[in-house]
Design a protein around this motif. Structure first.
Motif, PDB file in Angstrom:
ATOM      1  N   GLN A   1       0.829  -1.205   0.000  1.00  0.00           N
ATOM      2  CA  GLN A   1       0.000   0.000   0.000  1.00  0.00           C
ATOM      3  C   GLN A   1       0.863   1.255   0.000  1.00  0.00           C
ATOM      4  OE1 GLN A   1      -2.359  -1.267   3.414  1.00  0.00           O
ATOM      5  NE2 GLN A   1      -4.191  -1.114   2.142  1.00  0.00           N
ATOM      6  N   LYS A   2       1.961   1.252   0.750  1.00  0.00           N
ATOM      7  CA  LYS A   2       2.883   2.392   0.762  1.00  0.00           C
ATOM      8  C   LYS A   2       3.474   2.596  -0.633  1.00  0.00           C
ATOM      9  CE  LYS A   2       4.191   2.013   5.597  1.00  0.00           C
ATOM     10  NZ  LYS A   2       5.260   1.689   6.542  1.00  0.00           N
ATOM     11  N   ARG A   3       3.826   1.495  -1.270  1.00  0.00           N
ATOM     12  CA  ARG A   3       4.371   1.567  -2.632  1.00  0.00           C
ATOM     13  C   ARG A   3       3.351   2.196  -3.576  1.00  0.00           C
ATOM     14  NH1 ARG A   3       8.324  -0.891  -5.776  1.00  0.00           N
ATOM     15  NH2 ARG A   3       7.758  -1.294  -7.937  1.00  0.00           N
ATOM     16  N   HIS A   4       2.112   1.757  -3.481  1.00  0.00           N
ATOM     17  CA  HIS A   4       1.074   2.264  -4.384  1.00  0.00           C
ATOM     18  C   HIS A   4       0.782   3.740  -4.137  1.00  0.00           C
ATOM     19  CE1 HIS A   4      -0.177  -2.191  -4.643  1.00  0.00           C
ATOM     20  NE2 HIS A   4       0.789  -1.911  -5.486  1.00  0.00           N
TER      21      HIS A   4
ATOM     22  N   ALA B   1       1.435   6.596  -6.860  1.00  0.00           N
ATOM     23  CA  ALA B   1       0.351   7.523  -7.196  1.00  0.00           C
ATOM     24  C   ALA B   1       0.837   8.962  -7.152  1.00  0.00           C
ATOM     25  CB  ALA B   1      -0.832   7.323  -6.241  1.00  0.00           C
ATOM     26  N   ILE B   2       1.635   9.289  -6.150  1.00  0.00           N
ATOM     27  CA  ILE B   2       2.140  10.662  -6.009  1.00  0.00           C
ATOM     28  C   ILE B   2       3.109  11.011  -7.138  1.00  0.00           C
ATOM     29  CG2 ILE B   2       3.568  12.178  -4.566  1.00  0.00           C
ATOM     30  CD1 ILE B   2       2.254  10.707  -2.129  1.00  0.00           C
TER      31      ILE B   2
ATOM     32  N   TRP C   1      -4.793  -3.972  -9.973  1.00  0.00           N
ATOM     33  CA  TRP C   1      -3.731  -4.649 -10.712  1.00  0.00           C
ATOM     34  C   TRP C   1      -2.813  -5.455  -9.804  1.00  0.00           C
ATOM     35  CZ3 TRP C   1      -2.699  -6.130 -15.470  1.00  0.00           C
ATOM     36  CH2 TRP C   1      -3.503  -5.608 -16.486  1.00  0.00           C
ATOM     37  N   PHE C   2      -2.660  -5.029  -8.557  1.00  0.00           N
ATOM     38  CA  PHE C   2      -1.835  -5.780  -7.614  1.00  0.00           C
ATOM     39  C   PHE C   2      -2.463  -7.140  -7.316  1.00  0.00           C
ATOM     40  CE2 PHE C   2      -0.372  -6.823  -3.263  1.00  0.00           C
ATOM     41  CZ  PHE C   2       0.992  -6.846  -3.500  1.00  0.00           C
ATOM     42  N   LYS C   3      -3.776  -7.192  -7.330  1.00  0.00           N
ATOM     43  CA  LYS C   3      -4.498  -8.427  -7.007  1.00  0.00           C
ATOM     44  C   LYS C   3      -4.702  -9.344  -8.212  1.00  0.00           C
ATOM     45  CE  LYS C   3      -6.723  -6.146  -3.201  1.00  0.00           C
ATOM     46  NZ  LYS C   3      -6.959  -6.832  -1.981  1.00  0.00           N
ATOM     47  N   ILE C   4      -4.503  -8.820  -9.420  1.00  0.00           N
ATOM     48  CA  ILE C   4      -4.674  -9.633 -10.624  1.00  0.00           C
ATOM     49  C   ILE C   4      -3.488 -10.576 -10.767  1.00  0.00           C
ATOM     50  CG2 ILE C   4      -4.715  -9.598 -13.156  1.00  0.00           C
ATOM     51  CD1 ILE C   4      -6.239  -6.971 -12.993  1.00  0.00           C
TER      52      ILE C   4
ATOM     53  N   LEU D   1      12.619  -0.321  -8.833  1.00  0.00           N
ATOM     54  CA  LEU D   1      12.732   0.070  -7.424  1.00  0.00           C
ATOM     55  C   LEU D   1      12.147  -1.015  -6.516  1.00  0.00           C
ATOM     56  CD1 LEU D   1      11.547   3.791  -7.675  1.00  0.00           C
ATOM     57  CD2 LEU D   1      13.890   2.947  -7.571  1.00  0.00           C
ATOM     58  N   ASN D   2      12.746  -1.215  -5.367  1.00  0.00           N
ATOM     59  CA  ASN D   2      12.272  -2.221  -4.424  1.00  0.00           C
ATOM     60  C   ASN D   2      11.377  -1.632  -3.335  1.00  0.00           C
ATOM     61  OD1 ASN D   2      13.533  -4.445  -5.596  1.00  0.00           O
ATOM     62  ND2 ASN D   2      15.462  -3.935  -4.610  1.00  0.00           N
TER      63      ASN D   2
END
Length: 138
Positions: A6-9, A13-14, A60-63, A132-133
């Protein structure tokens, strides 16, 4: 507490919204001939696009495309994400352009002009984030 993904997303987004907003402002200014109109459209998109982008990322993360023979991190996945996001983003841009200018044709021109620029920019953004990780499970 937010999970790593979630932090990555949120971070994606930003960063995408910064790139996308600058592109929208410039295209809207060029089409309308008015820098203030371009600024209004670009700034209006900040909130709507960040919300839409976050949910797009979560979906898309869940697909799971590995069952279909497509590797999760492949270029094919990034191209598919680019196309689906551009559809959502273009509709949002056209509606905001129409509402702010009062002219549906202006909204349509702005939205259609962004198709190519945003798809290229989004694909490049995805490729950078792929390397990026940040926010991935170790």
């Amino acid at each position: 507490m937010l999970g790593k993904s979630q932090k990555r997303h949120i971070a994606k987004a930003i960063t995408w919204r910064l790139v996308g907003t600058i592109d929208t402002i410039l295209i809207s200014w060029f089409i309308t001939g008015n820098p203030w109109t371009g600024l209004k459209i670009g700034l209006a998109e900040v909130l709507t696009k960040m919300i839409l982008y976050y949910f797009h990322e979560r979906v898309w993360f869940k697909i799971n495309l590995t069952k279909a023979g497509i590797i999760r991190e492949s270029r094919v996945r990034h191209i598919a994400k680019t196309i689906t996001w551009r559809g959502v983003g273009t509709l949002d841009t056209m509606l905001l352009g129409w509402l702010i200018t009062g002219n549906p044709l202006s909204g349509l021109k702005i939205g259609m002009s962004e198709l190519l620029t945003k798809m290229v920019l989004y694909y490049l953004h995805e490729r950078v984030w792929y390397r990026l990780n940040y926010g991935l499970k170790n």
